[in-house]
Scaffold this active site. Structure first.
Site, PDB file in Angstrom:
ATOM      1  N   ASP A 406       0.831  -1.205   0.000  1.00 36.64           N
ATOM      2  CA  ASP A 406       0.000   0.000   0.000  1.00 36.64           C
ATOM      3  C   ASP A 406       0.870   1.263   0.000  1.00 36.64           C
ATOM      4  OD1 ASP A 406      -2.037   1.795   0.288  1.00 36.64           O
ATOM      5  OD2 ASP A 406      -2.920   0.873   2.065  1.00 36.64           O
ATOM      6  N   ASP A 470     -10.307   4.176  -1.732  1.00 35.51           N
ATOM      7  CA  ASP A 470     -11.090   3.247  -0.911  1.00 35.51           C
ATOM      8  C   ASP A 470     -12.588   3.385  -1.215  1.00 35.51           C
ATOM      9  OD1 ASP A 470      -8.600   2.937   0.098  1.00 35.51           O
ATOM     10  OD2 ASP A 470      -9.138   3.330   2.180  1.00 35.51           O
TER      11      ASP A 470
HETATM   12  C1  GLA Z   1      -5.497   2.478   2.527  1.00 35.26           C
HETATM   13  C2  GLA Z   1      -5.973   1.292   1.702  1.00 35.26           C
HETATM   14  C3  GLA Z   1      -7.008   0.519   2.479  1.00 35.26           C
HETATM   15  C4  GLA Z   1      -6.438   0.048   3.803  1.00 35.26           C
HETATM   16  C5  GLA Z   1      -5.890   1.241   4.578  1.00 35.26           C
HETATM   17  C6  GLA Z   1      -5.098   0.803   5.802  1.00 35.26           C
HETATM   18  O1  GLA Z   1      -6.501   3.412   2.746  1.00 35.26           O
HETATM   19  O2  GLA Z   1      -6.468   1.724   0.481  1.00 35.26           O
HETATM   20  O3  GLA Z   1      -7.467  -0.587   1.728  1.00 35.26           O
HETATM   21  O4  GLA Z   1      -5.428  -0.879   3.556  1.00 35.26           O
HETATM   22  O5  GLA Z   1      -5.010   2.025   3.777  1.00 35.26           O
HETATM   23  O6  GLA Z   1      -4.595   1.876   6.529  1.00 35.26           O
END
Ligand code: GLA
Length: 660
Positions: A406, A470
């Protein structure tokens, strides 16, 4: 209130009768006086007594003191509780729109169209709305984009009021929809599910639990299994060392007191993993920064006991927050980020990673983990920057089979360089490192679609990549997110999957500190449509709700093997989209056996009749049609398949050409 009515009420009250708060006889209740929190709209929030640009309401030079300034596409549901008589308003495009928007206002009562404005453009005088509401329980006020997108669509419900003589109207999110369970209960006889093809790399540890429904005990066998592999006859878990390069054709068998079945299964040993979209569970939307080892173990146990593993769910993945953070409200998550050797240190909620993956593997399932190429993860925990190889080796040694990588704080390292080379760099590095591990680790790139990741994700060793930010928790964007994800369909192929984020149904978490999972806001129809969309797009299927609170509806949506087969089809195609109206569209996905999976969707707020016409799907002649959710044949149809779709819902069928 008249004197007689007052006396009557006083007499009834004295007799012990109580009353819900009521509006006075034939009162005007201004739309702008309702609590407008549930309103959904395409841009901004609804404004009280002013336009969406926060100016006085004005339509074609006519000013209005009261009203609601909104923006297409705008949805306002009102529970009238049987008390309303009339809706009065003046509607139009607000004078401050400042561009060539066009909108269409529509009024529905209990699902029936009561009034519509037709297309309205800037400068057009306000149109008067006067609608009889007697007998109507639920009112729906819509502003559509009149078919040209939502730019400059500043729409005013000016002077809008309900004439009410009974209970006070209340804005609501949507009318409640009763759940109807679509997936039939699996029968007692064995049924082998899961993909027809499975990728692995030679000589690495191999683990595959044959997903099979039916009464236990069940006896499993596998004909033609390479000599390096063994199947456990009781559990159906195939384990050992991956065979040498090449295709290994196996026949899986399952037998119980009610019958015996077999199914072809091809093990492809080479360089490619994730030949069908990965399926599993990820903790993020259920437990956020509250995740613990116990929750992960419980998720693995429930994946088996609930029957999810029997339809193919297999990865049990930890997301963010398993490491230490420099600071955090939970002291058990604060500690040294790395030990004296520079190895990353799990926080106190994860006392023994090897024991955890052992537990997951003992069930025939796989384990997933998470990190960031940046110094810190998105939630502020230790990331892998400058420790990439060391962390990957650690994850492999701990026994993890999946890594979500990520971006998070990597922007600090890239120093604002948004070039493709800069975006590719951290992922290419991790992709190479993972290939060197003596363990198959599937790599999920999470960087929200930057630099058209779908164009290069596979080249850097990624097996799937998030195509956007997200999905979040409010979830009213499920259709929209799916349609954007499907735009990248050309890049979907075995081992390379567009990822529109997790399946959030059942109980999903609340991101606020201490917030706990609660029922997701989607109607049952939206939940079935959610799964249909993800399967048509060949998206990774990761459930991300609370595994300790799986209810019947959630499992019914998650566990339909005929629907999942669409997702897991070996061709790996993502469906093409054909828009029919502002609210309806059809999706069609080519399947390996020459059939097509066809989804019909209604994004709108009222029921809609939708037809999937054969020529639009590239079909001609008679087609055998099967309803996949109900697992029911619908016969041989000529020309089209028609369905009446509920608000924000869909239908999913599979069609096979009928040989003349
Ligand atoms: C980002 C990702 C999410 C999750 C969060 C964790 O927002 O896109 O899917 O993994 O980080 O902090």
């Amino acid at each position: 209130m008249t004197r007689n009515r007052t006396l009557l009420l006083a007499a009834l009250a004295a007799a012990g009768c109580s009353f819900a708060p009521r509006a006075r006889a034939a009162d005007a209740v201004w739309l702008s006086d309702l609590d407008l929190t549930p309103v959904r709209q395409g841009w901004g929030r609804p404004q009280v007594n002013r336009s969406i640009r926060e100016r006085p309401l004005a339509i074609a030079g006519q000013g209005f003191e009261r009203g609601v300034g909104t923006h297409a596409r705008s949805v306002l549901w009102i529970d009238l509780a049987g008390g309303a008589e009339r809706l009065l308003a003046s509607v139009g495009v607000d004078d401050a729109a400042g561009g060539p928007g066009s909108v269409a206002f529509r009024v529905f009562g209990d699902g029936k169209a009561l009034w519509e404005s037709g297309t309205m453009t800037p400068g057009q005088p306000a149109r008067r709305v006067d609608v009889d509401l007697r007998g109507v329980r639920t009112l729906l006020l819509l502003v559509g984009d009149a078919g040209d997108g939502i730019d400059f669509d500043h729409a005013d419900w000016a002077d809008a009021r309900l004439i009410v003589s009974g209970a006070r109207p209340r804005a609501i999110a949507a009318p409640r929809e009763e759940a109807v369970l679509l997936t039939p209960k699996p029968g007692p006889a064995p049924r082998i599910n899961g993909p027809a093809v499975y990728g692995c790399r030679p000589a690495r540890p191999f683990l595959y639990r044959v997903p099979a429904q039916g009464e236990r005990p069940m006896a499993f066998a596998a004909d033609g299994l390479p000599a390096t592999l063994r199947i456990d006859a009781r559990t159906g878990i195939i384990a050992g060392t991956a065979p040498g390069r090449g295709e290994h054709r196996v026949t899986l068998r399952a037998k119980n007191a009610h019958g015996e079945v077999s199914r072809a299964f091809k093990i492809v040993s080479g360089d490619a993993l994730a030949l069908t979209p990965p399926m599993g569970w990820n903790h993020w939307y259920a437990h956020y920064n509250r995740v613990t080892d116990a929750m992960m173990r419980e998720a693995a146990d429930v994946m088996v006991s609930s029957g999810m593993a029997d339809v193919g769910y297999s990865y049990v993945s930890i997301d963010d927050c398993w490491m230490n953070a420099p600071k955090h409200a939970d002291p058990l998550r604060v500690g040294p980020l790395r030990d004296e050797r520079g190895d990353i240190v799990p926080n106190k909620h994860f006392p023994d990673m090897v024991a955890l993956t052992d537990h997951i593997h003992s069930l025939g399932l796989k384990a997933g983990i998470y990190t960031s190429p940046g110094p810190l993860t998105c939630a502020g925990f230790a990331g892998s920057h400058d420790h990439e190889a060391q962390d990957a080796a650690r994850f492999a040694a701990w026994g993890f089979d999946f890594l979500k990588y990520d971006w998070c704080s990597y922007g600090e390292i890239a120093k604002g360089d948004g070039s493709r080379a800069a975006l590719v760099k951290p992922y290419a590095l991790m992709g190479e490192i993972l290939k060197r591990q003596e363990r198959d680790i599937v790599l999920n790139l999470c960087q929200y679609g930057m630099g058209n990741v779908w164009e290069w994700g596979a080249e850097v060793g990624g097996h799937s990549w998030r195509t956007a930010g997200d999905l979040g928790f409010e979830l009213d964007r499920v259709f929209e997110v799916a349609l954007v994800n499907a735009e990248h369909r050309a890049w979907s192929k075995p081992g390379a999957w567009n990822d529109p984020d997790y399946l959030q149904i059942g109980h999903v978490g609340d991101a606020r500190e201490g917030g706990l999972p609660r029922p997701c806001p989607l109607s049952p129809s939206e939940q079935y449509a959610f799964l249909s969309l993800w399967c048509l797009m060949a998206a990774p299927l990761f459930y991300s709700g609370d595994m300790s609170r799986l209810d019947e509806l959630t499992l019914n949506v998650l566990c339909n093997p005929e629907v999942i087969e669409v997702d897991q089809d070996p061709l790996g195609r993502c469906a093409a989209v054909k828009h029919l109206t502002e609210d309806t569209f059809v999706m069609v996905k080519d399947m390996e056996d020459g059939s097509k999976a066809v989804g019909l969707f209604n994004e709108g707020e009222v029921e809609a009749a939708v037809a999937a016409r054969w020529p639009d799907l590239g079909l001609s002649g008679k087609q055998r049609v099967r309803d996949l959710w109900r697992q029911r044949d619908l016969g041989e149809l000529e020309g089209e398949f028609k369905a009446s779709l509920p608000r924000r819902g869909g239908a999913l069928v599979r069609v096979w050409p009928v040989k003349p």
